[in-house]
Design a protein around this motif. Structure first.
Motif: not given
Length: 229
Positions: A20, A22, A47, A127-128, A172
């Protein structure tokens, strides 16, 4: 995609999993470090920013053509891309569960630059969409029990995969579960009190080059031992 023969000859039994992540600049820098180290591949979970986004390409400085990149992976699919007997290690500077749990009520916001922190608790995400802080995860029995070890301890005796968390949500829960199931652990990069964090790219570089150092030392020792026979 065909990769340079020189790169293939220097590939190490180490791969990187971006969890994830970003920020385009961070991802590009991470890919650049992975290519420089000789990672066998880089896995990007759902993500993560698009690896082929212009800012990522710019920061990567050609790394996209030096190391295989597999994008948009669900966590259930990640094991399919790991070599046999790979151990997964999660980058972590929050470290001890007791410390993190004690701090959980102080803040529900992860560090702006993710998983490596001086005082804030880890946050978990799917994920988000779904996020739970460490206190909640622990109370519900979701938190895998992983050994915390220093980043410079020996963690490359078997093929290794290093997970780097994103800038806002950190590592995560799925990454911790995968580490537990493969016999891996948490890699702790110590930072002095008062320093809030290292960003994801810096942390990835430290861990990947430490893995490369360990492998080089192991080869040197094997060569030295072999010379006596």
């Amino acid at each position: 995609m065909t990769y340079p023969e020189t790169q293939l000859r220097h590939t190490l039994p180490v791969l990187l999993i971006c969890d994830n992540l970003r920020d385009p600049g961070n991802l590009g820098t991470v890919l650049r470090s992975a290519a420089a180290v000789g990672c066998s591949k880089v896995l990007l979970t759902k993500g993560c920013v698009d690896a082929w986004e212009p800012k990522v390409l710019r920061a990567g400085m050609g790394a996209h053509f030096q190391v295989p990149i597999v994008s948009n992976l669900a966590w259930e699919a990640v094991p399919n891309y790991l070599p046999t007997d790979t151990r997964v290690y999660v980058a972590d500077n929050c470290g001890l569960y007791t410390q993190a749990q004690a701090q959980a009520q102080m803040s529900n916001k992860a560090s702006d630059y993710g998983w490596v922190c001086d005082r804030r608790p880890l946050k978990f995400h799917k994920y988000e969409e779904e996020e739970e802080n460490l206190e909640s995860a622990a109370s519900k029995g979701w938190l895998p029990e992983l050994e915390v070890q220093s980043y410079d301890s020996d963690w490359t005796e078997a093929p290794a995969a290093v997970v780097i968390g994103g800038e806002t949500s950190g590592v995560s829960l799925e990454s911790l579960q995968l580490a537990e199931s493969t016999g891996g652990g948490r890699l702790l990069i110590p930072i002095v009190p008062g320093v809030d964090s290292l960003n994801s790219a810096m942390a990835a570089s430290i861990l990947l080059f430490e893995g490369k150092r360990q492998l080089r030392v192991r080869v040197q020792h094997s060569s030295r031992d072999g010379s006596y026979h």
